[in-house]
Design a protein around this motif. Structure first.
Motif, mmCIF file in Angstrom:
data_model
loop_
_atom_site.group_PDB
_atom_site.id
_atom_site.type_symbol
_atom_site.label_atom_id
_atom_site.label_comp_id
_atom_site.label_asym_id
_atom_site.label_seq_id
_atom_site.Cartn_x
_atom_site.Cartn_y
_atom_site.Cartn_z
ATOM 1 N N LEU A 1 -1.340 -5.663 -5.359
ATOM 2 C CA LEU A 1 -2.097 -4.780 -4.914
ATOM 3 C C LEU A 1 -2.276 -3.711 -6.108
ATOM 4 O O LEU A 1 -1.425 -3.154 -6.508
ATOM 5 C CB LEU A 1 -1.568 -4.096 -3.689
ATOM 6 C CG LEU A 1 -2.715 -2.993 -3.169
ATOM 7 C CD1 LEU A 1 -3.881 -3.619 -2.520
ATOM 8 C CD2 LEU A 1 -1.849 -2.291 -2.135
ATOM 9 N N VAL A 2 -3.671 -3.608 -6.747
ATOM 10 C CA VAL A 2 -3.554 -2.711 -7.725
ATOM 11 C C VAL A 2 -4.374 -1.273 -7.451
ATOM 12 O O VAL A 2 -4.687 -0.363 -8.170
ATOM 13 C CB VAL A 2 -4.499 -3.358 -8.994
ATOM 14 C CG1 VAL A 2 -3.331 -4.511 -9.523
ATOM 15 C CG2 VAL A 2 -5.857 -3.723 -8.406
ATOM 16 N N ILE B 1 -7.645 -3.409 -3.310
ATOM 17 C CA ILE B 1 -8.171 -4.338 -4.169
ATOM 18 C C ILE B 1 -6.800 -5.167 -4.979
ATOM 19 O O ILE B 1 -5.886 -4.434 -5.331
ATOM 20 C CB ILE B 1 -8.771 -3.933 -5.366
ATOM 21 C CG1 ILE B 1 -10.140 -2.908 -4.957
ATOM 22 C CG2 ILE B 1 -9.237 -4.848 -6.407
ATOM 23 C CD1 ILE B 1 -10.918 -2.105 -5.900
ATOM 24 N N PHE B 2 -6.791 -6.397 -4.945
ATOM 25 C CA PHE B 2 -5.999 -7.191 -5.530
ATOM 26 C C PHE B 2 -6.325 -7.944 -6.619
ATOM 27 O O PHE B 2 -7.266 -8.207 -7.058
ATOM 28 C CB PHE B 2 -5.271 -8.346 -4.375
ATOM 29 C CG PHE B 2 -4.578 -7.983 -3.331
ATOM 30 C CD1 PHE B 2 -3.139 -7.726 -3.141
ATOM 31 C CD2 PHE B 2 -5.243 -7.286 -2.203
ATOM 32 C CE1 PHE B 2 -2.642 -7.505 -2.005
ATOM 33 C CE2 PHE B 2 -4.637 -6.773 -0.939
ATOM 34 C CZ PHE B 2 -3.193 -7.005 -0.963
ATOM 35 N N GLU B 3 -5.232 -8.085 -7.817
ATOM 36 C CA GLU B 3 -5.252 -8.913 -8.739
ATOM 37 C C GLU B 3 -4.078 -9.915 -8.663
ATOM 38 O O GLU B 3 -3.002 -9.692 -8.681
ATOM 39 C CB GLU B 3 -5.084 -8.119 -10.234
ATOM 40 C CG GLU B 3 -5.345 -8.811 -11.211
ATOM 41 C CD GLU B 3 -5.421 -7.860 -12.656
ATOM 42 O OE1 GLU B 3 -4.312 -7.956 -13.289
ATOM 43 O OE2 GLU B 3 -6.422 -7.256 -12.890
ATOM 44 N N GLY B 4 -4.629 -11.022 -8.306
ATOM 45 C CA GLY B 4 -3.626 -12.162 -7.820
ATOM 46 C C GLY B 4 -3.057 -11.657 -6.367
ATOM 47 O O GLY B 4 -3.710 -11.215 -5.553
ATOM 48 N N ALA C 1 0.657 -1.226 -0.092
ATOM 49 C CA ALA C 1 -0.029 -0.028 -0.071
ATOM 50 C C ALA C 1 0.930 1.339 0.045
ATOM 51 O O ALA C 1 0.591 2.223 -0.726
ATOM 52 C CB ALA C 1 -0.942 -0.092 1.409
ATOM 53 N N LYS C 2 2.052 1.299 0.657
ATOM 54 C CA LYS C 2 2.819 2.361 0.870
ATOM 55 C C LYS C 2 3.376 2.746 -0.474
ATOM 56 O O LYS C 2 3.527 3.833 -0.741
ATOM 57 C CB LYS C 2 3.593 2.120 2.062
ATOM 58 C CG LYS C 2 4.871 3.424 2.378
ATOM 59 C CD LYS C 2 5.565 3.095 3.374
ATOM 60 C CE LYS C 2 6.557 4.274 3.729
ATOM 61 N NZ LYS C 2 7.804 4.370 2.543
#
Length: 337
Positions: free
Chosen positions: A41-42, A35-38, A14-15
């Motif tokens: 973190l996106v 929100i993650f994609e795999g 996140a940072k």
């Protein structure tokens, strides 16, 4: 799917994403979601009380549903905490995306836009509609930590120059004296002035909403933008509603930030037809009367010397049992403002 970020690895991701988007990562928040994609973190955003902040979305996911999903989750999480309105700062190019989610623009600045969700500003103004008076009115915005003879003098002098004076007491609770105490001390201290109304500033004057620390990294830029947004909010929304054409300030010999704020006021408010009137602060002995001096004398238990700096209503409170905890705290700790 939006998920709360809690692990060390998630916080580090996140940072990195927030800083990649040109924002500063702040650890003071109530909830941080992403929100993650795999495993990547996106998108990320946070809520600190009722302020939504640190929205950062990877380039690959710009223009999609991420922004709406993050904002919806943060707002949903705020309801059980007792909040029904929310604020967000964003860059001008992103303002339309928040407007599409139901946020209303409060201030449009070249470097940042302040938006609100939930309609609190119209409700705030409507709740004070019975105080609205016609004519050329004035305003004072004060913290009063605590209320002193200096504050009383400023308000007296200002009230003598306008048909009605509105005294906005800063709600932000970062002072030695709690907001409820500060508000009551001001009300008690000016109760004899017939053309003065004392109100809670809510979120709309010198608050965490109008003075966000995270949005811009350069300290000098941050300070200037914060001042301009705070003053523009006052000029565009509060002043027209209360028919305010003058804003009064006291001279400031000590605090550079306050002097800079006064300078910004003199520059910006005339654009909205509001005159800034500066009133010389009064002295007690060889020094100006200040809330800092009051707190210092209270810390030292110099009660007789203290009496000369505050109205009787304030002195009565300072010596009362309800103020015992504040007196005890000041004996071991104090801060300038």
């Amino acid at each position: 799917m939006v998920t709360e970020l809690m692990s060390r690895r998630e916080l580090e991701q996140a940072k990195n994403l927030i800083e990649t988007n040109g924002l500063a990562f702040e650890r003071n928040y109530d909830t941080l979601v992403g929100i993650f994609e795999g495993r990547q973190l996106v998108a990320v955003a946070a809520r600190d009380k009722n302020i939504l902040k640190m929205f950062a979305i990877a380039d690959s996911h710009q223009g999609g549903a991420c922004l709406g999903e993050l904002a919806t989750e943060l707002i949903r999480s705020g309801f059980p905490a007792g909040y029904d309105n929310f604020f967000v700062f964003t860059r001008p190019q992103s303002a339309a995306s928040f407007a599409a989610l139901g946020f209303a623009t409060l201030v449009q600045h070249p470097q940042a836009v302040l938006l609100e969700y939930g309609g609190a500003l119209p409700r705030y103004l409507e709740s004070h509609s019975t105080l609205v008076r016609p004519g050329a009115n004035g305003a004072v915005v004060v913290n009063c930590n605590p209320f002193t003879r200096g504050h009383r003098y400023l308000i007296e002098q200002a009230a003598a120059q306008v048909e009605h004076l509105y005294v906005f007491v800063v709600r932000e609770d970062r002072s030695t004296f709690p907001f409820t105490v500060r508000l009551q001390l001001v009300k008690d201290g000016v109760a004899d002035l017939p053309n003065v109304s004392v109100l809670d500033s809510s979120y709309y004057a010198v608050s965490a909403v109008t003075f966000p620390g995270y949005f811009l990294k350069d300290d000098r830029t941050v300070a200037r933008v914060q001042m301009e947004i705070d003053l523009t909010l006052f000029a565009r929304h509060l002043a027209p509603f209360f028919h305010i054409t003058r804003r009064f300030i006291g001279t400031e010999p000590y605090c550079r930030t306050t002097r800079n704020y006064s300078a910004a006021m003199k520059e910006l408010l005339p654009r909205y037809g509001i005159e800034t009137v500066e009133i010389e602060r009064i002295n007690a002995g060889e020094q100006v009367v200040s809330a800092y001096r009051v707190r210092e004398l209270l810390r030292r238990e110099a009660y007789e010397e203290l009496r000369a700096l505050v109205p009787q209503t304030t002195y009565n409170y300072l010596m009362s049992d309800p103020a015992a905890d504040i007196r005890a705290k000041l004996r071991i700790y104090d801060r300038r403002h």
